[in-house]
Write an enzyme that holds these catalytic residues in place. Structure first.
Site, PDB file in Angstrom:
ATOM      1  N   THR A  28       0.809  -1.220   0.000  1.00 35.29           N
ATOM      2  CA  THR A  28       0.000   0.000   0.000  1.00 35.29           C
ATOM      3  C   THR A  28       0.839   1.266   0.000  1.00 35.29           C
ATOM      4  O   THR A  28       0.689   2.129  -0.869  1.00 35.29           O
ATOM      5  CB  THR A  28      -0.940   0.009   1.225  1.00 35.29           C
ATOM      6  OG1 THR A  28      -1.755  -1.158   1.205  1.00 35.29           O
ATOM      7  CG2 THR A  28      -1.827   1.241   1.205  1.00 35.29           C
ATOM      8  N   ARG A  69       3.546   3.914  10.365  1.00 35.42           N
ATOM      9  CA  ARG A  69       4.781   4.521   9.880  1.00 35.42           C
ATOM     10  C   ARG A  69       5.573   5.029  11.077  1.00 35.42           C
ATOM     11  O   ARG A  69       5.020   5.640  11.993  1.00 35.42           O
ATOM     12  CB  ARG A  69       4.493   5.665   8.905  1.00 35.42           C
ATOM     13  CG  ARG A  69       3.947   5.201   7.554  1.00 35.42           C
ATOM     14  CD  ARG A  69       5.026   4.466   6.761  1.00 35.42           C
ATOM     15  NE  ARG A  69       4.567   4.020   5.449  1.00 35.42           N
ATOM     16  CZ  ARG A  69       4.091   2.823   5.182  1.00 35.42           C
ATOM     17  NH1 ARG A  69       3.974   1.935   6.170  1.00 35.42           N
ATOM     18  NH2 ARG A  69       3.733   2.492   3.956  1.00 35.42           N
ATOM     19  N   GLU A 123      14.954   2.714   9.438  1.00 36.42           N
ATOM     20  CA  GLU A 123      14.910   1.255   9.322  1.00 36.42           C
ATOM     21  C   GLU A 123      16.055   0.781   8.431  1.00 36.42           C
ATOM     22  O   GLU A 123      16.284   1.359   7.367  1.00 36.42           O
ATOM     23  CB  GLU A 123      13.561   0.807   8.747  1.00 36.42           C
ATOM     24  CG  GLU A 123      12.383   1.131   9.658  1.00 36.42           C
ATOM     25  CD  GLU A 123      11.050   0.609   9.135  1.00 36.42           C
ATOM     26  OE1 GLU A 123      11.038  -0.055   8.068  1.00 36.42           O
ATOM     27  OE2 GLU A 123      10.024   0.865   9.780  1.00 36.42           O
ATOM     28  N   HIS A 142       9.192  -4.599  11.120  1.00 33.40           N
ATOM     29  CA  HIS A 142       8.265  -4.218  10.044  1.00 33.40           C
ATOM     30  C   HIS A 142       7.580  -5.456   9.455  1.00 33.40           C
ATOM     31  O   HIS A 142       7.649  -5.732   8.258  1.00 33.40           O
ATOM     32  CB  HIS A 142       9.004  -3.454   8.944  1.00 33.40           C
ATOM     33  CG  HIS A 142       8.116  -2.498   8.198  1.00 33.40           C
ATOM     34  ND1 HIS A 142       8.531  -1.252   7.784  1.00 33.40           N
ATOM     35  CD2 HIS A 142       6.824  -2.606   7.781  1.00 33.40           C
ATOM     36  CE1 HIS A 142       7.548  -0.646   7.154  1.00 33.40           C
ATOM     37  NE2 HIS A 142       6.499  -1.446   7.137  1.00 33.40           N
TER      38      HIS A 142
END
Length: 325
Positions: free
Chosen positions: A73, A231, A260, A279
């Protein structure tokens, strides 16, 4: 024959579907940047997940590129301005990993409230003691959602099943529509003031960056808990660390981070009241098949049927801004 370069690992079903639709598929995930630039020079289409950063350099190296497909997405890793300037469509696969992300958020919430990682770690050393592992129940607690899109609403559905009161903020969802999901729509200030647990499900925008910061933590209940599977930039890390140290925040469960991979010396990694996962929100077998096959269908529609689906931008094509989205 159009060439599709798959730069990140996707489900095998995607490759099969593309080949059946007549594409030449170069499936080489995990390459270094120079190798990616060499391959993309002759590609008509590109498929990425979150690892590959599709920036201006990459667009400049790809004169034949017509479309980039994000097997997922979020498109934070794709420079949409550069895509527009180079006449490249960017498509995503919205909704395909909704359940995976919602379930992970709820799993983190339950794990945090029952101290499961600490208990597991202790038992592996032969320690059967329960001291410091007292948990808290979800029943009767108020869950505050920031962002009431697909994922936020699925989290609300699960929270309702656990007899939680659900409140939430979203500027784009009406109070009536929120009510259909058993969510009491309210302002952010009410979320901060009333929530026992805050779960973030907003996109990363200039308006939402660091929405959880020192000022918002100051408005929260003492002992509030925080979940973030959206996020990393939605939380000001330093403010969260400070709030954990003072006890304003009793615990945090985080799947996403501003940087990250998370740096090895980050304070989150040494705080026993923080649970971290790398994640994993969309990392289920089912969701990865869904997003990959969705992109394959969209590429078939785009190249073989002149049908643009799930585009997130309006590129400049032949000197004019495309008007199909």
């Amino acid at each position: 024959m159009k060439t599709v370069f798959i730069a990140d690992k996707v489900a095998d079903d995607c490759v099969t579907m593309l080949q059946q639709s007549g594409f030449n598929v170069i499936n080489k995930p995990g390459l270094e940047i120079p190798e990616k630039l060499e391959i993309i020079a002759s590609a008509d289409a590109l498929i990425v997940r979150s690892a590959t950063k599709v920036n201006a350099e990459m667009f400049a190296a790809a004169p034949n590129l017509k479309v980039v497909g994000r097997a997922g997405t979020g498109v934070d890793n794709i420079d949409l301005e550069a895509a527009n300037a180079n006449g490249v469509w960017v498509m995503n696969a919205p909704g395909q990993n909704t359940l995976a992300a919602a379930e992970h958020a709820f799993a983190l919430m339950m794990t945090m409230c029952r101290n499961i990682p600490a208990a597991d770690s202790r038992m592996r050393t032969g320690d059967w003691s329960k001291g410091g592992l007292m948990g808290t129940e979800l029943d009767g607690k108020t869950l505050g959602l920031v962002g009431l899109g697909r994922i936020g609403r699925e989290v609300a559905k699960r929270a309702t099943a656990f007899n939680m009161r659900v409140i939430g903020f979203d500027p784009f969802l009406s109070a009536q529509d929120a009510g259909a999901w058993n969510i009491e729509k309210c302002e952010l200030s009410a979320v901060w003031a009333q929530a026992d647990i805050i779960s973030l499900h907003a996109p990363m925008t200039p308006e939402t960056k660091h929405v959880l910061n020192a000022a918002s933590f100051a408005q929260c209940k003492d002992g509030v808990r925080v979940v973030n599977c959206a996020r990393g930039g939605l939380i000001d890390d330093n403010s969260l660390v400070d709030a954990l140290e003072t006890g304003k925040v009793a615990g945090a469960a985080l799947d996403v981070f501003e940087v990250e991979p998370l740096p090895a010396d980050h304070a989150f990694l040494t705080n026993q009241n923080v649970i971290v996962t790398p994640h994993l929100g969309a990392s289920t077998f089912e969701s990865q098949v869904k997003v990959a096959t969705a992109i394959a269908r969209q590429f078939d529609a785009f190249f073989n049927h002149d049908d643009i689906q799930c585009a997130v931008n309006k590129p400049v094509v032949n000197g004019e801004a495309a008007s199909s989205v």
